[in-house]
Design an enzyme around this catalytic site. Structure first.
Site, short mmCIF file in Angstrom:
data_model
loop_
_atom_site.label_atom_id
_atom_site.label_comp_id
_atom_site.label_asym_id
_atom_site.label_seq_id
_atom_site.Cartn_x
_atom_site.Cartn_y
_atom_site.Cartn_z
N GLU A 128 0.85 -1.20 0.00
CA GLU A 128 0.00 0.00 0.00
C GLU A 128 0.88 1.24 0.00
OE1 GLU A 128 -3.29 1.97 3.09
OE2 GLU A 128 -2.81 -0.17 3.18
N GLU A 132 -2.95 10.26 3.22
CA GLU A 132 -4.09 10.23 4.13
C GLU A 132 -4.23 11.60 4.79
OE1 GLU A 132 -5.23 6.23 6.08
OE2 GLU A 132 -3.05 6.38 6.29
#
Length: 241
Positions: A128, A132
């Protein structure tokens, strides 16, 4: 690649069923005609106890030519709050991933632009790469990545602006040797030389979700007051060796 319009000499523009010129890059302008052979709208579940909302396809809509991710009290089977996630069906390897977006503000909220692959997609290793944006402080962004199911890196970057009030261009370049994160074309952070890198091609994903009490220390406590939104104007992928 299965569709010829995805194969562009230097870049890949995705979302509409027909290509547009770069100067006309409003990729969600024809919503709801998102090509469902390319994109999947998550619906009807929650990722786990850490999430206070459930994914709802109706939390994704069009607004002023952009994709809008909405968090509201329109929930469903597993949570009273509904939230939005869209993911590419195709996976993408080494390259430059870019999107123009505005995030959501509010304690307990997370707006994310990332790539992901792992056991839910039938791949053993969880890899990943993240942007964010925590709504409790929309003037910062967290940059992180996972390799072989281990969180290898996390960095908090001060933006110098409120990401929930302005659209900006966010990008990361992923190669065999490094990951570099960019904002508005400027390099803001990169991995250390020799660090373990993700190696599995991943799906391109956007999400807006709320955290449960489990995430209070990280995301802040979530209290629903009114619907909130995040928006994406376009997304682009450029292959790299």
């Amino acid at each position: 690649m299965r569709r010829s319009y995805l194969t562009v000499i230097s870049s890949l523009f995705i979302l509409l069923a027909h290509p547009v010129a770069a100067e006309e890059l409003r990729l969600f302008a024809r919503y709801p005609n998102i090509d469902r052979s390319i994109w999947y709208l998550s619906h009807g579940w929650s990722n786990g106890d850490h999430q206070a909302c459930e994914w709802r396809a109706d939390a994704i809509s069009g607004h002023n030519g952009n994709l809008q991710l909405r968090l509201s009290d329109r929930g469903g089977r597993v949570r009273p709050i509904g939230c939005g996630e869209i993911q590419s069906k195709q996976v993408f390897g080494y390259g430059r991933f870019e999107a123009r977006m505005r995030t959501a503000a509010g304690s307990g909220l997370n707006t994310a632009f990332f790539t992901f692959i792992g056991p839910p997609m039938g791949v053993k290793e969880h890899d990943e790469i993240d942007f964010e944006f925590l709504g409790k402080d929309p003037r910062t962004v967290e940059l992180a990545y996972w390799a072989n199911a281990k969180k290898m890196h996390r960095h908090v970057h001060q933006l110098g602006y409120d990401a929930s009030q302005e659209f900006h261009d966010y990008a990361f370049e992923w190669t065999r040797e490094s990951i570099k994160w960019y904002i508005d074309g400027q390099l803001i952070h990169s991995t250390a030389a020799g660090a373990q890198m993700p190696r599995n091609p991943g799906k391109i994903m956007f999400s807006l979700w709320s955290g449960s009490k489990i995430e209070d220390a990280w995301m802040g406590p979530f209290r629903y007051n009114a619907p909130v939104t995040a928006e994406v104007s376009w997304v682009k992928f450029t292959p790299l060796p």
